[in-house]
Design a protein around this motif. Structure first.
Motif, PDB file in Angstrom:
ATOM      1  N   ASP A   8       0.911  -1.143  -0.147  1.00  0.00           N
ATOM      2  CA  ASP A   8      -0.120  -0.053   0.057  1.00  0.00           C
ATOM      3  C   ASP A   8       0.844   1.252  -0.041  1.00  0.00           C
ATOM      4  N   GLN A 213      -9.054  -0.647  -3.792  1.00  0.00           N
ATOM      5  CA  GLN A 213      -8.460   0.272  -2.912  1.00  0.00           C
ATOM      6  C   GLN A 213      -8.287   1.757  -3.517  1.00  0.00           C
ATOM      7  N   CYS A 246      -5.587  -7.196   2.539  1.00  0.00           N
ATOM      8  CA  CYS A 246      -5.235  -6.029   3.073  1.00  0.00           C
ATOM      9  C   CYS A 246      -5.385  -5.789   4.570  1.00  0.00           C
ATOM     10  N   TYR A 253     -10.409   0.442   5.807  1.00  0.00           N
ATOM     11  CA  TYR A 253      -9.374   0.851   4.886  1.00  0.00           C
ATOM     12  C   TYR A 253      -9.679   2.629   4.420  1.00  0.00           C
TER      13      TYR A 253
END
Length: 258
Positions: A8, A213, A246, A253
């Motif tokens: 990330d 994401q 994740c 998130y």
């Protein structure tokens, strides 16, 4: 790098000697000597440099995406960062001795105060690189794609990766991917896993999670809308795969990064 991976962070690569060759998403991409590359690591990527190639001297820095999102980059610059392919520019775009800066960062990251200094300087450097990229792409792309030297097997692997990147939002199968590379399904699955270090199905899922994401931090779409837009067949499947890759739920998130 034995297999494709994802993360990330915003990754900054500096190549001082030799050439870094990546299988990045659906493309084989080269970062030549004297260039900097900037990319979001959520797209599955893998170094594919041969041991017989010339030695490579390079430096890299990972910056948490949450930090980058709080920098307040212009919409176009943020889009360039999150688009899924590296921004590659010559070292001269940094405007100073970037090699010495990386060496200072290496020392400064050993303590908390130094890390703050590194982030301040990295912020300025990223803005400078994206500004150069924005101006240069008005006329031509600075990206160097190295396809001609690839072996036939790597060309087939690249074709499969490209097909997945182009169609991951659709309900595709391994047979569809194999057909795109003109291979039978069993051989395609074996070749891809041997070359990329992950299965076709895992790679497809990672592409879908990476898209989710991006949508979570750049849009206000609901979880169900994002699941559909990312190619997942159901919201439950989206949630399960997202948490697995994740370590947090989609809602967590978004809360952490917005």
């Amino acid at each position: 790098m034995d297999r494709s991976h994802r993360h990330d962070d915003l990754e900054l690569n500096l190549v001082l000697r030799g050439q870094l060759d990546y299988l990045f998403g659906g493309e084989r991409i080269s970062i030549p000597t004297g260039h900097l590359a900037l990319f979001w690591g959520a797209t599955p990527h893998r170094l594919i440099q041969s041991p017989d190639d010339d030695p490579v001297d390079s430096c890299w820095l990972h910056i948490p995406l949450s930090t980058v999102l709080h920098w307040g980059l212009a919409a176009r610059d943020l889009n360039d960062v999150l688009q899924g392919t590296p921004v590659i520019v010559p070292i001269a775009a940094a405007g100073h001795d970037v090699e010495s800066m990386f060496m200072c960062w290496l020392r400064e990251l050993e303590d908390e105060d130094g890390a703050t200094t590194v982030l301040i300087e990295a912020h300025a450097l990223v803005r400078r690189l994206l500004g150069y990229h924005r101006r240069s792409t008005e006329h031509d792309s600075t990206m160097v794609l190295a396809r001609s030297g690839a072996s036939e097997s790597m060309q087939r692997v690249t074709a499969m990766a490209q097909f997945i990147m182009a169609h991951f939002r659709e309900p595709i199968t391994t047979a569809d991917v194999a057909e795109a590379a003109h291979l039978n399904t069993h051989y395609a699955m074996s070749l891809f896993r041997r070359s990329v270090g992950t299965t076709l199905g895992e790679y497809l899922t990672r592409c879908r999670v990476s898209e989710a994401q991006r949508l979570l931090v750049t849009t206000t779409l609901s979880a169900s809308e994002i699941a559909h837009a990312s190619g997942f067949g159901s919201q439950s499947s989206f949630y399960a795969h997202f948490v697995k890759l994740c370590d947090v739920s989609p809602g967590e998130y978004r809360a952490r990064n917005c």
